[in-house]
Scaffold this motif. Structure first.
Motif, short mmCIF file in Angstrom:
data_model
loop_
_atom_site.label_atom_id
_atom_site.label_comp_id
_atom_site.label_asym_id
_atom_site.label_seq_id
_atom_site.Cartn_x
_atom_site.Cartn_y
_atom_site.Cartn_z
N ALA A 109 0.83 -1.21 0.00
CA ALA A 109 0.00 0.00 0.00
C ALA A 109 0.86 1.26 0.00
N LEU A 119 2.06 1.83 -3.51
CA LEU A 119 0.99 2.36 -4.36
C LEU A 119 0.78 3.86 -4.14
N ARG A 120 0.97 4.31 -2.91
CA ARG A 120 0.72 5.72 -2.56
C ARG A 120 1.94 6.61 -2.75
N CYS A 129 -7.45 8.47 2.78
CA CYS A 129 -7.83 8.03 1.45
C CYS A 129 -6.88 8.68 0.45
N VAL A 150 -5.16 6.91 -6.51
CA VAL A 150 -4.23 6.00 -7.19
C VAL A 150 -4.76 5.75 -8.60
N LEU A 190 -7.83 4.76 -2.89
CA LEU A 190 -7.34 3.72 -1.99
C LEU A 190 -7.68 4.14 -0.56
#
Length: 92
Positions: free
Chosen positions: A32, A35-36, A61, A64, A73
């Motif tokens: 995660a 991804l961020r 939040c 993405v 996300l």
């Protein structure tokens, strides 16, 4: 006294301490986080819960992109260990 607050009013140090407590200091290696990477949390969808002014839970939040799809996300949803299983994560 439990109080909801926008996450924007919370210091980065307090948020990082909560995340370390909830997920451990090695949390940055999780998928995660990758991804961020390079993104900024969506302010109007990110909140904190304070207990007598102390940060005890948060939700963030993030925008993405997966292929051509723009997504949000949700997470991390973090609750301080001493407040886990008290329903704060569900409230967030």
């Amino acid at each position: 006294m439990i109080q909801f607050s926008p996450l924007t009013g919370i210091s980065a140090d307090a948020l990082n301490a909560l995340l370390d407590d909830a997920f451990g200091t090695d949390r940055h290696m999780r998928t995660a986080y990758l991804l961020r990477k390079g993104m900024t949390a969506i302010d109007h969808l990110s909140f904190a819960i304070l207990d007598s002014g102390v940060l005890v839970a948060s939700i963030q939040c993030w925008p993405v992109r997966l292929d051509k799809a723009a997504l949000i996300l949700v997470g991390p949803v973090a609750v301080a260990t001493r407040f886990q299983n008290s329903g704060l994560g569900k409230q967030l």
